[in-house]
Design an enzyme around this catalytic site. Sequence first.
Site, PDB file in Angstrom:
ATOM      1  N   ASP A   1      10.417 -31.415   4.308  1.00  0.00           N
ATOM      2  CA  ASP A   1       9.443 -31.630   5.381  1.00  0.00           C
ATOM      3  C   ASP A   1      10.034 -32.455   6.520  1.00  0.00           C
ATOM      4  O   ASP A   1      10.979 -33.222   6.339  1.00  0.00           O
ATOM      5  CB  ASP A   1       8.193 -32.337   4.836  1.00  0.00           C
ATOM      6  CG  ASP A   1       8.518 -33.714   4.277  1.00  0.00           C
ATOM      7  OD1 ASP A   1       9.520 -33.831   3.545  1.00  0.00           O
ATOM      8  OD2 ASP A   1       7.787 -34.675   4.580  1.00  0.00           O
ATOM      9  N   GLU A   2       9.441 -32.293   7.680  1.00  0.00           N
ATOM     10  CA  GLU A   2       9.626 -33.166   8.846  1.00  0.00           C
ATOM     11  C   GLU A   2      11.081 -33.354   9.252  1.00  0.00           C
ATOM     12  O   GLU A   2      11.488 -34.432   9.691  1.00  0.00           O
ATOM     13  CB  GLU A   2       8.960 -34.526   8.591  1.00  0.00           C
ATOM     14  CG  GLU A   2       7.456 -34.428   8.446  1.00  0.00           C
ATOM     15  CD  GLU A   2       6.760 -35.762   8.296  1.00  0.00           C
ATOM     16  OE1 GLU A   2       5.624 -35.879   8.775  1.00  0.00           O
ATOM     17  OE2 GLU A   2       7.353 -36.676   7.677  1.00  0.00           O
ATOM     18  N   VAL A   3      11.886 -32.306   9.115  1.00  0.00           N
ATOM     19  CA  VAL A   3      13.240 -32.345   9.669  1.00  0.00           C
ATOM     20  C   VAL A   3      13.115 -32.140  11.174  1.00  0.00           C
ATOM     21  O   VAL A   3      12.553 -31.140  11.629  1.00  0.00           O
ATOM     22  CB  VAL A   3      14.128 -31.262   9.039  1.00  0.00           C
ATOM     23  CG1 VAL A   3      15.488 -31.211   9.717  1.00  0.00           C
ATOM     24  CG2 VAL A   3      14.282 -31.524   7.539  1.00  0.00           C
TER      25      VAL A   3
ATOM     26  N   HIS B   1      14.420 -37.161   5.798  1.00  0.00           N
ATOM     27  CA  HIS B   1      13.932 -38.357   5.083  1.00  0.00           C
ATOM     28  C   HIS B   1      15.034 -38.981   4.219  1.00  0.00           C
ATOM     29  O   HIS B   1      14.757 -39.485   3.130  1.00  0.00           O
ATOM     30  CB  HIS B   1      12.715 -38.008   4.222  1.00  0.00           C
ATOM     31  CG  HIS B   1      11.466 -37.762   5.012  1.00  0.00           C
ATOM     32  ND1 HIS B   1      10.707 -38.774   5.530  1.00  0.00           N
ATOM     33  CD2 HIS B   1      10.851 -36.608   5.375  1.00  0.00           C
ATOM     34  CE1 HIS B   1       9.669 -38.260   6.179  1.00  0.00           C
ATOM     35  NE2 HIS B   1       9.743 -36.941   6.113  1.00  0.00           N
TER      36      HIS B   1
END
Length: 640
Positions: A448-450, A384
């Site tokens: 998160d969300e790598v 992000h």
Amino acid sequence: MSTPKFRLEATWVDHGEEPAKMKLALTNLSGADLKNFRLSYTGLMRAKADVETQNATFVKRFANFHQFDPLDNVVVADGETWEFSITNLTGNAQHRMDGPKSGYVTLEDGTHVDVDTGDLQIEGRPSEFAGNLIPEGKLTDPISVVPWPNHVAVSDFDVPPVVLCAADGTSAEEKRAINAVAALAKRLKYELPDRLRLTDVPGGRKLTLVHNAVLASEAYELSFAKAEVVLTYGDKAGLNYGLITLSHMMDGAKAEPTKFKFPTSGEIKDAPRYEWRGSHLDVSRQFYPTDAVERFIDILAWNKLNKFHWHLSDDEGWRVEIKGYPNLTKDGAVMGEGHEMPAQLGAGHKSTGGFYTQEEIKELIIHGQALNVEIMPELDIPGHCNAVLAAYPELRDPDEPEDNYRSIQGYPNNAINPGIPATYKFIETVMEEISDLFPSKYIHVGGDEVDEESWLQSPAAQKVMNEERLNGTLQLQAHFLGKVQKTIRKKGKIVGGWDEVSHGGGIDKEGGTLLFAWQKPEVGLELAEQGYDVVMTPGQAYYLDMAQSPVWQEAGAFWAGYASPEKTYTYEAAGEFPDHLKGRLKGVQACIWSEHLITRQVFNHQVFPRLNAIAEAGWTEKENKDWPRFAAQCRLLPRL
């Protein structure tokens, strides 16, 4: 505001026999022919790399930003419409806000003109409207308090007094507390009369304050009589909450006198269920000015929520001044034509964004402290980080191929690189400034969300993986976050993070590492079993950007299903935690992600009363919750 010269409307076509597509119609209302132009728009139904178009040429996409050209020699006369369609999109639309959220036309002379956008409609059937999501409800007692106290035994109700007046002998510190809550109530509900007063007045009722160190710090007790109300409190927080409860009761009795009254006998004894009662706010996808953040903190305090999780960075923008890295707010906080980042999610061609100076943040921290609201900052790393990399591209590996992976939101190569020494200098500087700025003992690092393909084609990252014998992205992320944790601990702080921080071997659990379980309820229990402290914020119940109904005409996201106000209210975070792990469950939290919240009206529709419902879940014991009672009260509560 001038009348828009162009309007963009979209229709979703899904007959089940072939891939769904989106039809778009640009109507020219400019008073002149439109030719040699380009259409740009933002939307969450993103075009894939193999997108197919009819009657248009696909130019490019960057995350949610799209550009299309008309076919050669297309001229759109005044009052006429250019129509085209797109097939092969990343999602399957479910709600009216899944189409274009904003857009603009670039004219043949290079001028940019914003277009008005309508809801996404659906072809082949009428779309449904959810209607009223909150029933009339039914009171158990004719008083108005949210969250509901944990012991209520009141009776002999009457009209409210003119105001509650501090009794003789009230200390200066207690008067400051009364003044703070009186001012809070006035800011939130100015249309209603004063609830609290420092001096006596005809028709007022005496308010006697009593400190009792035996009570827990957030606990309070109220005793009601015809001539006096006695508030006994454990500490400053308990005094604050007792005064807020009285203010709620006064507001209800004056705003709806046929429905709510004020007690003249009986008692309330109250203390919170959980120590962590929070709300997150994403100020990256949409920037909220300081006055809006201040009012949001007021609303948290009014609902007895004591933690503000401030999501200060994401792909769309970096929102906190860092003196050691000024480009974060020069290039990483603004989007639009002529900037490093194109428009996203409701923005047009004009410069959009903003950031908070360190002085503004200090003022907001002081404001929160006065109302018992702790502010925990979040800087989302290592993924992000599109905004970070737009400002400091040297945090990329120059030998890593461009666009070799994309995040779930469609950003190419959006993770800072753990194989570059400059990354650790960046982390050290940023965390030092943030640690000095925020008194909270927690710094949330995201995690998160790598994307699972991140760094796999980076020679610098591969070198670290080989030296440390790490296998894949998740283990490299855990290695990186472990280093970040050491940096943060040197500053005397504790790491907070999303549940993915536990992946790849996780980080050190000692010292209170706090993870936020968002992907599904079962994850919270899994984290507790691994030894992490946990805050429950599952998308299926506590993500307030989720649609409140499955019907088309509702707003909101849908990846976690839908969460009606009743579903949010009745969800029990502790439901799956066995007794030996309940100590790991620190509390509950709302998450307010801003992709869909492009106007204040949409914000209020999505957030309330579900935020109030989560406040009651955090404060009120399960056996004392009552959905019909909450429904009967929640309309009185303030909005942003």
